[in-house]
Design an enzyme around this catalytic site. Structure first.
Site, PDB file in Angstrom:
ATOM      1  N   ASP A 198     -12.454  62.826 -69.857  1.00 25.12           N
ATOM      2  CA  ASP A 198     -11.125  62.834 -67.806  1.00 25.12           C
ATOM      3  C   ASP A 198     -11.393  61.162 -68.659  1.00 25.12           C
ATOM      4  OD1 ASP A 198     -10.196  62.273 -65.891  1.00 25.12           O
ATOM      5  OD2 ASP A 198     -11.793  62.959 -64.789  1.00 25.12           O
ATOM      6  N   GLU A 250     -14.658  55.470 -62.265  1.00 22.98           N
ATOM      7  CA  GLU A 250     -13.143  55.405 -61.846  1.00 22.98           C
ATOM      8  C   GLU A 250     -12.371  54.791 -60.987  1.00 22.98           C
ATOM      9  OE1 GLU A 250     -11.186  59.142 -61.237  1.00 22.98           O
ATOM     10  OE2 GLU A 250     -12.468  60.442 -61.795  1.00 22.98           O
ATOM     11  N   ASP A 258       5.900  89.574 -66.439  1.00 17.03           N
ATOM     12  CA  ASP A 258       4.736  89.915 -67.342  1.00 17.03           C
ATOM     13  C   ASP A 258       4.060  89.033 -68.078  1.00 17.03           C
ATOM     14  OD1 ASP A 258       5.744  92.265 -67.222  1.00 17.03           O
ATOM     15  OD2 ASP A 258       7.499  92.819 -68.365  1.00 17.03           O
ATOM     16  N   ARG A 318      -5.471  52.395 -62.000  1.00 18.50           N
ATOM     17  CA  ARG A 318      -7.088  53.154 -62.206  1.00 18.50           C
ATOM     18  C   ARG A 318      -7.809  52.961 -64.126  1.00 18.50           C
ATOM     19  NH1 ARG A 318      -5.558  57.223 -59.726  1.00 18.50           N
ATOM     20  NH2 ARG A 318      -5.492  59.116 -61.813  1.00 18.50           N
ATOM     21  N   HIS A 323      -2.449  62.098 -57.534  1.00 18.71           N
ATOM     22  CA  HIS A 323      -2.313  63.377 -58.033  1.00 18.71           C
ATOM     23  C   HIS A 323      -1.153  63.855 -58.317  1.00 18.71           C
ATOM     24  CE1 HIS A 323      -6.603  65.102 -56.027  1.00 18.71           C
ATOM     25  NE2 HIS A 323      -6.455  64.010 -57.465  1.00 18.71           N
ATOM     26  N   ASP A 338      -3.402  59.486 -66.595  1.00 25.82           N
ATOM     27  CA  ASP A 338      -5.174  60.199 -65.887  1.00 25.82           C
ATOM     28  C   ASP A 338      -4.779  61.960 -66.618  1.00 25.82           C
ATOM     29  OD1 ASP A 338      -7.449  61.396 -65.155  1.00 25.82           O
ATOM     30  OD2 ASP A 338      -7.398  61.064 -62.956  1.00 25.82           O
ATOM     31  N   TYR A 356      -4.637  50.392 -55.609  1.00 24.41           N
ATOM     32  CA  TYR A 356      -3.137  50.741 -55.577  1.00 24.41           C
ATOM     33  C   TYR A 356      -2.219  50.404 -54.111  1.00 24.41           C
ATOM     34  CZ  TYR A 356      -5.960  54.291 -57.679  1.00 24.41           C
ATOM     35  OH  TYR A 356      -6.986  55.345 -58.865  1.00 24.41           O
ATOM     36  N   GLU A 402     -10.559  54.760 -66.391  1.00 20.54           N
ATOM     37  CA  GLU A 402     -11.618  55.624 -65.738  1.00 20.54           C
ATOM     38  C   GLU A 402     -12.055  56.009 -67.147  1.00 20.54           C
ATOM     39  OE1 GLU A 402     -10.101  59.821 -64.130  1.00 20.54           O
ATOM     40  OE2 GLU A 402     -12.032  60.218 -63.764  1.00 20.54           O
ATOM     41  N   HIS A 450     -10.593  56.329 -53.100  1.00 23.61           N
ATOM     42  CA  HIS A 450     -10.895  57.486 -53.679  1.00 23.61           C
ATOM     43  C   HIS A 450     -12.486  56.666 -54.143  1.00 23.61           C
ATOM     44  CE1 HIS A 450     -10.640  55.640 -57.325  1.00 23.61           C
ATOM     45  NE2 HIS A 450      -9.097  56.409 -57.414  1.00 23.61           N
ATOM     46  N   HIS A 465     -16.969  60.787 -60.380  1.00 26.84           N
ATOM     47  CA  HIS A 465     -17.850  62.225 -60.079  1.00 26.84           C
ATOM     48  C   HIS A 465     -18.062  62.716 -60.810  1.00 26.84           C
ATOM     49  CE1 HIS A 465     -14.259  63.592 -62.175  1.00 26.84           C
ATOM     50  NE2 HIS A 465     -13.599  62.799 -61.537  1.00 26.84           N
ATOM     51  N   HIS A 498     -14.424  68.419 -62.146  1.00 24.98           N
ATOM     52  CA  HIS A 498     -14.829  67.875 -60.929  1.00 24.98           C
ATOM     53  C   HIS A 498     -16.574  69.006 -60.793  1.00 24.98           C
ATOM     54  CE1 HIS A 498     -11.115  66.031 -58.775  1.00 24.98           C
ATOM     55  NE2 HIS A 498     -12.095  65.024 -59.940  1.00 24.98           N
TER      56      HIS A 498
HETATM   57  N1  GLY Z   1      -8.373  63.437 -62.967  1.00 27.06           N
HETATM   58  C1  GLY Z   1      -8.661  63.779 -62.512  1.00 27.06           C
HETATM   59  C2  GLY Z   1     -10.607  63.170 -61.884  1.00 27.06           C
HETATM   60  O1  GLY Z   1     -10.059  61.705 -62.390  1.00 27.06           O
HETATM   61  O2  GLY Z   1     -10.384  63.194 -60.685  1.00 27.06           O
HETATM   62 MN    MN Z   2      -9.046  61.327 -64.153  1.00 20.45          MN
HETATM   63 MN    MN Z   3     -12.074  61.670 -62.926  1.00 21.52          MN
END
Ligand code: GLY
Ligand code: MN
Ligand code: MN
Length: 444
Positions: free
Chosen positions: A271, A384, A39, A406, A243, A260, A388, A408, A350, A354, A361
């Site tokens: 972000d 960002e 529910d 990282r 992630h 993050d 790593y 960002e 990466h 973005h 994103h």
């Molecule tokens: N938190 C997702 C990114 O940094 O792209």
């Molecule tokens: Mn992020």
């Molecule tokens: Mn990001």
């Protein structure tokens, strides 16, 4: 509370309608509700495109735009008022509310859509909708078209063309207005305050979820309904999982923690990533890697501005990271050759950022005609870079392994370059150590 004003939704609908070919109709469904278990439903989040054009926060709604329609161009199908359901689940706008509070020219009960919508489509040359993104809605649309076809002998004319609406809409969404930037600035400010609070609260012996709780406290206190995405609180080697979502490991003396996280304000995302020592002091190895990532982050800003292309900031981060890793002996060889060979990808896998907006994103093309997009005023993005070093990377001395960092920030392109929205949270080693030391003194 800072929100998108109602007038902006009307402006967006008008701008979209001006781009549609003559004799067209555009149709967009609201996001469905999703069952979490039995529910219990997942927290409702409106579809970003639907929200962008309406600001209407309810499920079971369909937005229709018919430029030039005499009886009104903006039609909303939505739930009827229902005292019994509203007693349990909350108020509904109903058709009167859709007109009065959300600017619809006409509104009908969603239960009547099968009777009414084919009549609105009939005689239009083109239908704009996000083909293929919502299979159930695709199916409904085909049924409405077939209803028109079945009346062909009475002279009914189904449309001839079906056009992807998402592309037009997503290009509009890429350019943020002054009102959007105001909301994004606030989302960034609340997100920054949350990161500061987490840094101040960090202690060995706590768990990652303790810091997540500190983030969520600030998000809610700032008026955010929810995080813009699942917060990542990754201590020690967990930071090497890009992630990471468990957020349940212990914070250990000597480790770093990567957070993050960003909140969502009126459907706009913050972000931010910061990486800091659990106990407030960087070790020499952590500091050495951190300084490279920070330099890459700061260098990228210089490559964001009108006339610069999308990939310049990424290329700048690749240069800084590759040469930094060479200086530390983690990569060996000529910097240019290493960049050419993509050697940095073992550590930096990466991209530098973005688009950012209603979706974390966000939508919008990164290439136009096969070339990287040239940046224009109002485009918003993240910066960002990260390094790593996998815990099992036997190509590097042991002391480096398991470090994940990282940094960002969120920026928006301005006439002169870019505005950094996330300056409210420290990021130099000295600033972070000072902030954390002060928090310890206060607590003592
Ligand atoms: N938190 C997702 C990114 O940094 O792209
Ligand atoms: Mn992020
Ligand atoms: Mn990001």
């Amino acid at each position: 509370m800072i929100r998108i004003p109602k007038s902006e939704y009307a402006r967006r609908r008008k701008a979209l309608m001006e781009q549609l070919e003559p004799n067209s109709i555009a149709i967009l469904p609201a996001a469905p509700t999703y069952i979490r278990n039995r529910d219990v439903e997942h927290v409702y989040r409106q579809d970003s495109d639907f929200q962008y054009l309406s600001g209407f926060p309810e499920p079971e709604a369909v937005l229709v735009l018919i430029p030039g329609r005499e009886h009104g161009e903006y039609i909303l199908f939505c739930r009827e008022r229902d005292p019994e359901r509203e007693l349990w689940d909350g108020l509904r706008a109903g058709q009167d509310g859709a007109i009065r509070d959300f600017g619809a020219d006409d509104a009908f009960p969603i239960g009547d859509i099968d009777e009414i919508l084919p009549g609105l489509i009939e005689g239009r040359e083109r239908v704009y909708y996000a083909i293929g993104t919502n299979p159930e809605f695709d199916h409904h649309l085909m049924e409405w078209i077939n209803t028109i076809r079945s009346k062909a002998r009475q002279g009914a004319q189904p449309p001839n063309e079906y056009v992807a609406l998402d592309h037009l809409l997503h290009d509009m969404r890429l350019y943020k207005s002054a009102a959007e930037i105001k909301v994004m600035r606030y989302a960034a400010e609340v997100s920054a305050a949350a990161h500061v609070r987490a840094m101040q609260a960090s202690r060995a012996g706590l768990f990652e979820y303790h810091l997540e709780a500190e983030l969520e406290y600030e998000f809610r206190k700032g008026g955010a309904k929810m995080p813009a995405y699942g917060s990542i609180v990754a201590a020690g080697r967990n930071a090497c999982i890009l992630h990471y979502r468990e957020n349940d490991a212990a914070l250990r003396e000597g480790d770093l923690v990567l957070i993050d996280a960003g909140c969502e304000i009126d459907c706009y995302a913050g972000d931010i990533t910061r990486t800091f020592p659990v106990s407030g002091r960087f070790s020499p190895e952590q500091r050495a890697i951190y300084e490279i990532v920070l330099e890459a982050n700061m260098e990228a800003f210089k490559h964001i501005g009108p006339g610069k292309h999308w990939n310049e900031a990424h290329e700048a981060t690749v240069r800084v990271i590759t040469s930094g890793l060479v200086k530390l002996g983690l990569l060996k060889g000529d910097v240019e050759a290493l960049i050419e060979a993509g050697a940095y990808k073992a550590f930096y896998m990466h991209r530098a950022g973005h688009w950012l907006g209603m979706d974390v994103h966000d939508v919008g093309d990164y290439k136009v005609g096969g070339e990287w997009r040239v940046l224009e005023v109002g485009m918003a993005m993240t910066v960002e870079p990260g390094i790593y070093i996998a815990p099992d990377n036997t190509d590097v001395p042991k002391k480096w392994r398991g470090i994940g960092i990282r940094v960002e920030d969120d920026v928006v392109v301005t006439r002169k370059g870019c505005e950094i929205l996330t300056g409210g949270v420290p990021k130099t080693v000295e600033e972070i150590e000072a902030l954390m030391a002060a928090a310890r003194t206060d607590a003592a």
